[in-house]
Design a protein around this motif. Structure first.
Motif, short mmCIF file in Angstrom:
data_model
loop_
_atom_site.label_atom_id
_atom_site.label_comp_id
_atom_site.label_asym_id
_atom_site.label_seq_id
_atom_site.Cartn_x
_atom_site.Cartn_y
_atom_site.Cartn_z
N GLY A 1 41.46 38.63 30.17
CA GLY A 1 40.77 38.11 31.34
C GLY A 1 40.62 36.60 31.36
N TYR A 2 41.23 35.97 32.37
CA TYR A 2 41.04 34.54 32.63
C TYR A 2 41.07 34.32 34.14
N PHE A 3 40.22 33.41 34.61
CA PHE A 3 40.40 32.93 35.98
C PHE A 3 41.77 32.27 36.04
N SER A 4 42.40 32.34 37.20
CA SER A 4 43.76 31.83 37.29
C SER A 4 44.04 31.26 38.67
N LEU A 5 45.14 30.56 38.78
CA LEU A 5 45.62 30.06 40.06
C LEU A 5 47.09 30.40 40.20
N PRO B 1 36.45 35.43 33.19
CA PRO B 1 35.78 36.21 34.23
C PRO B 1 34.98 37.34 33.59
N HIS B 2 34.32 38.13 34.42
CA HIS B 2 33.63 39.31 33.90
C HIS B 2 34.64 40.29 33.31
N ASN B 3 34.24 40.91 32.21
CA ASN B 3 35.04 41.98 31.61
C ASN B 3 34.16 43.21 31.50
N MET B 4 34.11 43.99 32.57
CA MET B 4 33.19 45.13 32.62
C MET B 4 33.64 46.30 31.75
N TYR C 1 38.62 36.89 20.57
CA TYR C 1 40.01 37.26 20.89
C TYR C 1 40.50 36.51 22.13
N ALA C 2 39.69 36.51 23.20
CA ALA C 2 40.12 35.89 24.46
C ALA C 2 40.25 34.37 24.33
N ILE C 3 39.31 33.74 23.62
CA ILE C 3 39.38 32.29 23.44
C ILE C 3 40.59 31.92 22.59
N ASN C 4 40.86 32.70 21.56
CA ASN C 4 42.06 32.45 20.75
C ASN C 4 43.32 32.56 21.60
N PHE D 1 40.66 44.42 28.38
CA PHE D 1 40.08 43.77 29.56
C PHE D 1 40.21 44.70 30.75
N GLY D 2 39.13 44.85 31.50
CA GLY D 2 39.15 45.72 32.67
C GLY D 2 38.26 45.20 33.77
N GLY D 3 38.75 45.29 34.99
CA GLY D 3 37.97 44.86 36.14
C GLY D 3 37.39 46.05 36.88
#
Length: 807
Positions: A261-265, A450-453, A508-511, A545-547
């Motif tokens: 999960g990352y915000f993206s463009l 972003p949120h990772n629900m 994990y996500a930051i790495n 990661f799940g939305g």
């Protein structure tokens, strides 16, 4: 006679010549005078900038004199790309129904200042479509993506050495320019906005900093239906425009992957060798580059060239500052997983004596603002370079009243098992811990997450009752889930953690997003390594990661990997809290204000627990994968779990919940309306179950599932449970009568739905209504009391009207 005539002609010629000479002389004088006047009227720098002018040095020189704002734009900045960010600075109460906050970002666009003849044009540059400028197709991309002109400014004059031009920006920033407006077209329509009142609108301030210019606009609109203060027919708001110089050398982007999960463009790259334009999506992240690349590549912890620094608002209450700082500093340990030490820190801003030029408005500084507002919220927005995804700055906003929400939820969700939550005066350390974790959550957003629900679904429900487990792993695998409290823990459970914390997914996500991939010169060079990092942990739910949407494992506010079990524990605790609510509130304060507020929120908590179970029915798990990975992407919830969920809902939602209708509470807080509140939740859950999308997923499960919970069986089970009273000589209580009518109404909506008419849904609805028609008809003949009899006859008439509509 001839002589006389000759003299007369000579005289006339002389007079004519004299008059012509006089005219030419006058014309010459006029030309000379006009030339002198024209020369005298050529604007000079001193006509605009004088001893009375106030000048602010920065990216542009900003001059202010007699209500006029003038930009002195260096010619070297013409054509340079800048980011124009429009934010709401101050807003009227109720704007957007209370879901829009001061500080909200309205628009972000890349702009360039461009000279054209005697004007400067402000143009918007899009990165939605791109191509390498060395390729022939680049010309076509430019031709088919003409940059819009926001505004055209007359060049007033130049500076003394002709290195800069002067333009008056007063009218631009004090007019209703739609491209930079803080009032959307939707709001204009909703609030019946007629016009901007120029007499009550003005530029409040313009300040220039080394890399940005900040504008504050005060706008007042005439509106027939404003969100608040209706009798004024007025909307007043303050809007902030930030113009930030973009880096000369963009950061190398990192290609987004929906498995992390990352915000993206996104942009469309026409340089692609594929047989179509290539859609590319890049993650948003800060530019972290190791000071010592060789040491970093050896696996040593290395400081970044530029540290991420957040400055605390001086308005922050002193007793809360340490918790806010901790909420930022907690991420430093997480960044060590990506190879960086001291990557992020929070500080108090320098004093005027330490740095007279420091300002929280300066885009070089990120901040955590403490806003004196009744809004119960916190936000973590950031501003990113659309060319690369590089986060340039961030201003996290904390609203003063937000802690009240956390106090209330702490009492309601943990009070049964947590003695320290059973009070309105929550211990300061507990409040501080909650605030620390909210700030950590918002910092996570500002870092690109972003949120990772789905993260809360990683832990077994019963592990959440373990002190050793929760103290080590928290209550969810990430701080980015909405798993705020441990509502599963039961009275008697020892040393359990009740408040969320950072978890293994965050590391994990930051790495994955921030670790530098050695020897990668393009985003594409990184993909193989990034894929390996994901696939090495793909079978571990902690790193999933799940939305939100149709996936029952990715629901807001849920914890544990079994919604039925977790909600059973949660409701069991809520019943204990409900019995004790007066003694924990009104008995202590000698008024009913807090009891009323907490009772309303208790209904909401019960509604959330119930909603988690509703999500199982017709639910489909989503496991994002690449073809190189085994297993299916979409997996419907098992038939057994869906049937178990239906039974739970019948017992805990659709059956009248008398414990939520405690007369010892209700007759103290309101004269009426409590049954309607409970009914609104039941109605909402019925609407979710008897919904086209839910039913259609269940119908299509027949194709991909060997054993499935058929949509027809689900509706039948729902009908039988909700109308169970028809099977016996039994009165129907008020709550159930309302629910039963709601069921019929929802079935009518499905029958009328155009999408439903061409598939099995219409057949199911008709069949179930036919069965129900006979059911209530029979029941009406043996009803015990009058209202039950009338109710069944009314239900019969409504069903008959649906099945046999009048032409």
């Amino acid at each position: 006679m001839k002589k006389t005539l000759l003299l007369l002609l000579l005289s006339l010629f002389t007079i004519s010549s004299s008059l012509e000479a006089q005219r030419k002389s006058k014309d010459k004088k006029k030309e000379n005078s006009e030339a002198k006047t024209s020369k005298a009227k050529t604007p000079k720098y001193s006509d605009f900038i004088n001893k009375d002018t106030k000048t602010d040095e920065g990216l542009f020189k900003v001059h202010f004199d007699k209500d006029k704002f003038i930009y002195e734009i260096p010619k070297s900045y013409l054509g340079k790309e800048m980011l124009l960010v429009t934010r709401l600075r101050d807003i009227p109460a109720g704007l957007g129904g209370g879901y829009v906050n001061a500080g909200s970002k309205i628009n972000t666009q890349v702009v360039v200042w461009e000279k054209y003849k005697n004007k400067v044009l402000l143009k918007v540059k899009s990165y939605n479509a791109v191509a390498n400028d060395s390729l022939p197709i680049f010309k076509s991309v430019e031709a088919n993506n003409l940059e819009p002109i926001i505004y055209s400014f007359d060049i007033k004059t130049q500076n003394s050495d002709s290195t800069a031009v002067l333009v008056d920006v007063t009218k631009f920033f004090s007019s209703d320019v739609k491209a930079i407006s803080g009032l959307s077209s939707r709001f204009r329509k909703t609030y019946k906005v007629k016009r901007l009142d120029a007499d009550r609108s003005f530029v409040s301030s313009i300040k220039s900093y080394p890399e940005n210019v900040e504008v504050v606009q005060n706008f007042t609109f005439d509106a027939d239906a404003p969100p608040s203060n209706r009798n004024t027919n007025t909307i007043t708001m303050r809007v902030n425009q930030s113009m930030i110089l973009l880096p000369e050398n963009p950061m190398m982007p990192r290609i987004s992957d929906k498995r992390v999960g990352y915000f993206s463009l996104e942009n469309v790259d026409y340089s692609s060798e594929a047989l179509k334009a290539d859609e590319k999506r890049y993650i948003k992240r800060w530019r972290l580059e190791p000071k010592d690349v060789e040491a970093y590549n050896r696996g040593e912890l290395v400081e970044p060239k530029k540290q991420i620094v957040y400055y605390l608002d001086p308005a922050t209450p002193e007793k809360l500052r340490k918790y806010i700082k901790q909420g930022v500093d907690d991420w430093a340990k997480v960044f060590e997983t990506a190879g960086f030490k001291n990557a992020i820190i929070a500080k108090m801003p320098p004093t005027k004596e330490e740095d007279p030029e420091f300002s929280m408005e300066d885009a070089r500084y990120s901040s955590i603002r403490y806003v004196a507002s009744t809004t119960r919220n916190a936000t973590g927005p950031s501003v990113a370079d659309p060319r690369s995804g590089e986060i340039l700055e961030s201003d996290i906003i904390w609203y003063h009243n937000h802690l009240r929400s956390y106090r209330n939820r702490y009492l309601l969700e943990t009070g049964a098992a947590n003695p320290s939550a059973r009070t309105l005066d929550t211990p300061a350390e507990d409040i501080g811990e909650m605030m620390r974790m909210v700030i950590s959550h918002e910092v996570g957003h500002a870092l690109g997450l972003p949120h990772n629900m789905a993260a809360s679904y990683a832990y077994p429900v019963d592990s959440l009752r373990s002190g050793s487990f929760t103290q080590k792993y928290g209550i969810a695998a990430t701080i980015m889930d909405y798993a705020r409290y441990n509502y599963v823990a039961q009275p008697g459970d020892k040393d359990v953690r009740f408040v969320r914390q950072l978890g293994p997914y965050d590391h994990y996500a930051i790495n994955w997003g921030y670790r530098v991939v050695p020897n990668a010169n393009t985003p594409e060079d990184e993909v193989k390594t990034l894929d390996t990092w994901i696939e090495d942990k793909a079978d571990n739910p902690i790193y999933r990661f799940g939305g939100q949407r149709f996936d029952p494992s990715a629901q807001t506010e849920g914890i544990g990997n079994d919604q039925v079990k977790a909600s059973t524990y949660g409701v069991k605790n809520l019943k204990i809290v409900a019995k004790n609510l007066p003694s924990w509130t009104s008995d202590q304060t000698n008024n009913y204000q807090d009891l009323s507020e907490l009772y309303g929120e208790l209904l909401s908590v019960w509604g959330r627990y119930s909603g988690h179970v509703v999500g199982n029915i017709g639910g489909v798990f989503e496991y994002n994968k690449k073809p190189s990975q085994s297993g299916n992407v979409y997996v419907p919830v098992t038939k057994a779990k869906q049937k178990e969920s239906m039974a739970w809902l019948q017992a805990n939602v659709f059956k009248t919940q008398n414990w939520l209708l405690d007369k010892d509470i209700l007759n103290k807080i309101e004269e009426t309306g409590y049954t309607d509140k409970l009914a609104s939740y039941q109605n909402r859950f019925l609407g979710t179950l008897l919904n086209y999308r839910t039913l259609n997923r269940m119908i299509e499960a027949e194709v991909i599932q060997d054993e499935f919970y058929a949509a027809s069986d689900m509706v039948k089970d729902l009908r039988k449970g909700i109308f169970s009273e028809t099977n016996a000589t039994k009165n129907v209580d008020l709550q159930r009568r309302t629910l039963q009518k709601s069921f019929i109404e929802k079935m009518k909506n499905l029958m009328d739905n155009e999408e439903s008419k061409n598939n099995d849904i219409s057949s199911i609805v008709r069949g179930e209504l036919e069965a129900l028609k006979n059911q209530v008809n029979t029941a009406s003949k043996r009803a015990v009391n009058t209202i039950t009899k009338y109710h069944y006859k009314d239900c019969y008439a409504k069903i008959n009207e649906i099945l046999n509509p009048k032409k």
